[in-house]
Structures are given as structure tokens and as C-alpha cells.
Design a protein around this motif. Structure first.
Motif, PDB file in Angstrom:
ATOM      1  N   MET A 121       0.860  -1.194   0.000  1.00 52.28           N
ATOM      2  CA  MET A 121       0.000   0.000   0.000  1.00 52.28           C
ATOM      3  C   MET A 121       0.894   1.241   0.000  1.00 52.28           C
ATOM      4  O   MET A 121       1.946   1.247   0.645  1.00 52.28           O
ATOM      5  N   LYS A 122       0.446   2.265  -0.716  1.00 54.89           N
ATOM      6  CA  LYS A 122       1.243   3.499  -0.749  1.00 54.89           C
ATOM      7  C   LYS A 122       0.600   4.590   0.111  1.00 54.89           C
ATOM      8  O   LYS A 122      -0.597   4.862  -0.018  1.00 54.89           O
ATOM      9  N   ILE A 123       1.390   5.181   0.979  1.00 51.02           N
ATOM     10  CA  ILE A 123       0.934   6.340   1.766  1.00 51.02           C
ATOM     11  C   ILE A 123       1.797   7.492   1.257  1.00 51.02           C
ATOM     12  O   ILE A 123       2.960   7.629   1.664  1.00 51.02           O
ATOM     13  N   GLY A 124       1.241   8.260   0.343  1.00 46.88           N
ATOM     14  CA  GLY A 124       2.072   9.257  -0.329  1.00 46.88           C
ATOM     15  C   GLY A 124       3.209   8.521  -1.016  1.00 46.88           C
ATOM     16  O   GLY A 124       2.986   7.538  -1.723  1.00 46.88           O
ATOM     17  N   GLY A 125       4.437   8.946  -0.745  1.00 50.26           N
ATOM     18  CA  GLY A 125       5.590   8.291  -1.369  1.00 50.26           C
ATOM     19  C   GLY A 125       6.102   7.091  -0.581  1.00 50.26           C
ATOM     20  O   GLY A 125       7.087   6.476  -0.976  1.00 50.26           O
ATOM     21  N   LEU A 126       5.462   6.740   0.521  1.00 44.55           N
ATOM     22  CA  LEU A 126       5.934   5.596   1.329  1.00 44.55           C
ATOM     23  C   LEU A 126       5.217   4.326   0.914  1.00 44.55           C
ATOM     24  O   LEU A 126       3.988   4.274   0.909  1.00 44.55           O
ATOM     25  N   ILE A 180       4.257   0.867   2.104  1.00 42.01           N
ATOM     26  CA  ILE A 180       4.260   0.087   3.348  1.00 42.01           C
ATOM     27  C   ILE A 180       3.845  -1.348   3.058  1.00 42.01           C
ATOM     28  O   ILE A 180       3.118  -1.619   2.111  1.00 42.01           O
ATOM     29  N   GLU A 181       4.348  -2.243   3.920  1.00 40.01           N
ATOM     30  CA  GLU A 181       4.039  -3.660   3.742  1.00 40.01           C
ATOM     31  C   GLU A 181       3.014  -4.074   4.772  1.00 40.01           C
ATOM     32  O   GLU A 181       3.258  -3.958   5.967  1.00 40.01           O
ATOM     33  N   GLY A 182       1.882  -4.549   4.308  1.00 37.34           N
ATOM     34  CA  GLY A 182       0.844  -4.976   5.237  1.00 37.34           C
ATOM     35  C   GLY A 182      -0.180  -3.892   5.427  1.00 37.34           C
ATOM     36  O   GLY A 182      -0.003  -2.748   5.010  1.00 37.34           O
ATOM     37  N   LYS A 183      -1.264  -4.253   6.083  1.00 35.87           N
ATOM     38  CA  LYS A 183      -2.368  -3.300   6.213  1.00 35.87           C
ATOM     39  C   LYS A 183      -2.737  -2.995   7.659  1.00 35.87           C
ATOM     40  O   LYS A 183      -3.700  -2.287   7.905  1.00 35.87           O
ATOM     41  N   TYR A 184      -1.953  -3.523   8.601  1.00 35.02           N
ATOM     42  CA  TYR A 184      -2.290  -3.271  10.005  1.00 35.02           C
ATOM     43  C   TYR A 184      -1.252  -2.354  10.644  1.00 35.02           C
ATOM     44  O   TYR A 184      -0.048  -2.631  10.586  1.00 35.02           O
ATOM     45  N   ILE A 185      -1.738  -1.295  11.234  1.00 39.21           N
ATOM     46  CA  ILE A 185      -0.837  -0.307  11.819  1.00 39.21           C
ATOM     47  C   ILE A 185      -1.140  -0.121  13.316  1.00 39.21           C
ATOM     48  O   ILE A 185      -2.231  -0.474  13.772  1.00 39.21           O
ATOM     49  N   MET A 186      -0.166   0.404  14.036  1.00 39.51           N
ATOM     50  CA  MET A 186      -0.412   0.733  15.447  1.00 39.51           C
ATOM     51  C   MET A 186      -0.426   2.256  15.584  1.00 39.51           C
ATOM     52  O   MET A 186       0.587   2.909  15.350  1.00 39.51           O
ATOM     53  N   PRO A 187      -1.581   2.815  15.956  1.00 40.10           N
ATOM     54  CA  PRO A 187      -1.674   4.275  16.040  1.00 40.10           C
ATOM     55  C   PRO A 187      -1.008   4.801  17.315  1.00 40.10           C
ATOM     56  O   PRO A 187      -0.486   4.036  18.118  1.00 40.10           O
ATOM     57  N   ALA A 188      -1.064   6.108  17.475  1.00 39.32           N
ATOM     58  CA  ALA A 188      -0.516   6.746  18.676  1.00 39.32           C
ATOM     59  C   ALA A 188      -1.301   6.320  19.916  1.00 39.32           C
ATOM     60  O   ALA A 188      -2.534   6.271  19.875  1.00 39.32           O
ATOM     61  N   ILE A 189      -0.591   6.010  20.994  1.00 39.96           N
ATOM     62  CA  ILE A 189      -1.235   5.687  22.275  1.00 39.96           C
ATOM     63  C   ILE A 189      -0.436   6.407  23.356  1.00 39.96           C
ATOM     64  O   ILE A 189       0.659   5.962  23.732  1.00 39.96           O
ATOM     65  N   ALA A 190      -0.967   7.521  23.838  1.00 42.72           N
ATOM     66  CA  ALA A 190      -0.239   8.324  24.820  1.00 42.72           C
ATOM     67  C   ALA A 190       0.108   7.485  26.042  1.00 42.72           C
ATOM     68  O   ALA A 190      -0.740   6.764  26.578  1.00 42.72           O
ATOM     69  N   GLY A 191       1.350   7.549  26.450  1.00 41.76           N
ATOM     70  CA  GLY A 191       1.801   6.804  27.630  1.00 41.76           C
ATOM     71  C   GLY A 191       2.217   5.378  27.324  1.00 41.76           C
ATOM     72  O   GLY A 191       2.706   4.677  28.207  1.00 41.76           O
ATOM     73  N   TYR A 192       2.011   4.918  26.108  1.00 44.71           N
ATOM     74  CA  TYR A 192       2.311   3.522  25.775  1.00 44.71           C
ATOM     75  C   TYR A 192       3.109   3.322  24.480  1.00 44.71           C
ATOM     76  O   TYR A 192       3.888   2.377  24.377  1.00 44.71           O
ATOM     77  N   SER A 193       2.875   4.176  23.470  1.00 44.96           N
ATOM     78  CA  SER A 193       3.556   3.860  22.188  1.00 44.96           C
ATOM     79  C   SER A 193       4.982   4.414  22.214  1.00 44.96           C
ATOM     80  O   SER A 193       5.360   5.252  21.398  1.00 44.96           O
ATOM     81  N   ASP A 194       5.767   3.884  23.161  1.00 44.92           N
ATOM     82  CA  ASP A 194       7.160   4.303  23.313  1.00 44.92           C
ATOM     83  C   ASP A 194       8.058   3.495  22.375  1.00 44.92           C
ATOM     84  O   ASP A 194       7.580   2.637  21.629  1.00 44.92           O
TER      85      ASP A 194
END
Ligand code: FMN
Length: 322
Positions: free
Chosen positions: A1-6, A8-22
Motif C-alpha cells: 500500500m502506498k501512503i504518499g511516497g511511502l 508500506i508492507e501490510g495493512k495493520y498499523i499501530m496508532p498513537a497511544i499516549a503513555g504507551y507507544s514508546d
């Protein structure tokens, strides 16, 4: 899948999670097959005014194939300056938060409050996209602000016009916070309003919930937040490669990664929050969790991780548990 010029491989992403996505959470999510992961939300203003706390949150490691930062703010000029800030240079993608429901954030006109002012949302995305180019800018939003309303199709279309390269939609309104059923129909309407990739989000925790969300919404992919806490390997399962991982060993690895970035005391406290998730569902997890919470330093925390590891082995591999 293309996100702009990137690409990416696969379709599952991990979004921002304040306090956890370190750094540790993100590195492990990538290892197990997340296509993208994001830092927690960073205040554009805090960054521009040079808050030390903000600088800590921007730490990244080489274990991240794509470095993605999430910014929040309500003023296009601060968003522009934040994107141009030297600390943001290393990021491959910039995500704009239009979903945070927290009172303080909404009170400042930030996060999900932007859904109530789509022209401003559009200006913010345009400012980010112009400053970030050629790097892609993405937007994370909710369906609307008040119960029942559906603002995200118009918001997503405006974001796309302003240059957004992908949209993630959490299928709840601001007033819902994190409770109540996810409205997959609302996500579908958002998907149908744009031609850039859209990621469905909300309560996706396994293959069944992911497949259902993708089928009903027609989305290009899905974002998994809480379902990845203590279970970064959920991405492996979603990609069709179920794995059995010892959570105690994951704690040790995750902890060693954050210890490289944060002072021992800070890293120990950060890891206690993750420990709650890593020990979920493990028999005897309660006692182990208590040991983790009593940890005063890295060595105590690693001891608790070893207890968790042994507990898991006892349960799963008939190890010598006397
Ligand atoms: C503790 C916590 C912190 C969160 N922090 C952020 C954040 O910084 N930025 C953001 O866009 N969403 C944030 N979210 C929302 C999640 O990214 C996600 O949209 C929401 O939890 C629904 O997805 P899930 O059911 O997969 O968890 C947060 C959620 C939780 C529970």
C-alpha cells in the motif's frame, strides 16, 4: 500500500497511544509485522517552545523502519513550525491528531474539537503537508464530536484536499470517549468520501474483529491500539502467522529498549504500566504484577519479568515449576 511516497508492507498499523507507544512498544510492533507505528501525540506548541518532556517523547531507534510522529495543535502556524522543527526532521511521516477526546485538549480547540471546525482542520493539514513535503501527512480522527453526528466524511474529504495521504478513523464520537459499540457504518461512509487509503480503528483485537471491520467498512487497513498492548505480536496473528510468545521475555526486551533511552527510574515506571498488559491472562499474574509494582529499580523490574516468564512456562510448557 502506498501512503504518499511511502510504500508500506501490510495493512495493520499501530496508532498513537499516549503513555504507551514508546520506543519499545513500537519496535516490538514492527518486529511482529505492524506496517506503521506512531509516537504518542506531541504538542506542536510544546515542541516549538522547547519543552524537555516533548523532546523525550520524540526518541526513536533504528528498530523502526518508518518513523512516524503524531502532532496535535489548533494553530496552523504552530503546526507548520513544529513540522519544520529540527527534531521532526528524522520522521518519515507526520500524523495530525483530530481525535483526542480529553477535556484539556478539546478545551484548547485541539484533538477532536477540530472536527467542529473543518475549515480550520483543513488549514492545519495544509500547513503540515506543505511543511512536511515530500514526506506524507496523515490524519487520525473520530466520527464526530457529539453523539450520533457524522462529521468524518466531510473532515476526511477536506483533509484529503489539503494534502493528507491517508486517514485513520476511530469509529466513535468524542462524547463516547472509549465506550459503546464502534460504528462501522460511519467508518464506511468516511472511507467512501476519499480516495486515499483509510484505516478503520476501534476494538480490533484479533482476526475475526479485523476481518469484520474491513469487510463492513471497505477500508484499506486497520489500526490496532489497545489490542497491541502486552500483545505486540497481535500483528503477526493478523498477518496470518500466529505466534506463541512468552510475555515475561517480551517485558525484558521492551524494558531493555526503553532503558537505553530513558533514565532508570522513568523507564521502570513506564514499564509498570505495560506490565499490567503483559501479565493479563497469565495464571498467577496478580502476584507477579504486585512484584512489578513494588519495583524500585531496573533489577527489581527484571526480577518480576523473570517471575512472569516462569509463570508462563509453567502454564504452557510443563516446565519444572517446583
Ligand atoms: C491510553 C490511550 C492513549 C491514547 N493516546 C492517543 C494519542 O496520543 N493519539 C491518538 O490519536 N489516539 C490516541 N488514543 C486512541 C487510540 O489510538 C485508538 O484510536 C483508540 O484506543 C481506539 O482503538 P483501539 O480500540 O484499537 O484501542 C489513545 C487511546 C488510549 C486508550
Amino acid at each position: 500500500m502506498k501512503i504518499g511516497g511511502l510504500e508500506i508492507e501490510g495493512k495493520y498499523i499501530m496508532p498513537a497511544i499516549a503513555g504507551y507507544s514508546d520506543v519499545g512498544q513500537r519496535a516490538l510492533a514492527y518486529r511482529y509485522g505492524a506496517a506503521l507505528t506512531f509516537t504518542e501525540m506531541i504538542s506542536a506548541k510544546g515542541l516549538v517552545y522547547g519543552s524537555n518532556h516533548t523532546a523525550d517523547l520524540l526518541a526513536t531507534t533504528e528498530a523502526e523502519p518508518f518513523k512516524c510522529v503524531q502532532l496535535f495543535g489548533s494553530e496552523p502556524e504552530f503546526i507548520r513550525r513544529a513540522v519544520l522543527h529540527p527534531a521532526i526532521k528524522k520522521f518519515d511521516l507526520i500524523d495530525i491528531n483530530c481525535g483526542c477526546p480529553v477535556h484539556k485538549i478539546v478545551g484548547n480547540g485541539e484533538g477532536s474539537a477540530l472536527l467542529k471546525d473543518i475549515p480550520l482542520l483543513k488549514e492545519i493539514v495544509a500547513a503540515a503537508a506543505e511543511a512536511a513535503a515530500p514526506r506524507p501527512v496523515t490524519v487520525k480522527m473520530r466520527l464526530g464530536f457529539s453523539k450520533g453526528e457524522l462529521l468524518s466524511p466531510a473532515a476526511a474529504a477536506a483533509a484529503e484536499e489539503a494534502g493528507a495521504a491517508a486517514i485513520t478513523v476511530h469509529g466513535r464520537r468524542r462524547e463516547d470517549f472509549y465506550s459503546g459499540a464502534v460504528d462501522l457504518d460511519g467508518i464506511r461512509e468516511t472511507k467512501n468520501a476519499v480516495s486515499v487509503p483509510v484505516f478503520a480503528n476501534g476494538d480490533i483485537v484479533d482476526i475475526a474483529s479485523a476481518e469484520r471491520a474491513l469487510e463492513v467498512t471497505g477500508c484499506d487497513g486497520a489500526a490496532i491500539a489497545r489490542g497491541a498492548l502486552g500483545r505486540p505480536y497481535v500483528f503477526s496473528e493478523l498477518n496470518g502467522i500466529p505466534v506463541r510468545v512468552n510475555p515475561g521475555e517480551l517485558v525484558k526486551e521492551h524494558f531493555s529498549m526503553i532503558l537505553k533511552v530513558y533514565p532508570e527510574r522513568v523507564a521502570t515506571d513506564m514499564m509498570k504500566k505495560h506490565f499490567v498488559y503483559y501479565s493479563k491472562g497469565v495464571r498467577g499474574g496478580k502476584a507477579v504484577k504486585a512484584a512489578a509494582f513494588a519495583a524500585k529499580n531496573a533489577s527489581d523490574l527484571n526480577e518480576a519479568a523473570e517471575m512472569l516468564s516462569r509463570q508462563f512456562l509453567c502454564e504452557n510448557e510443563a516446565a519444572d515449576c517446583r
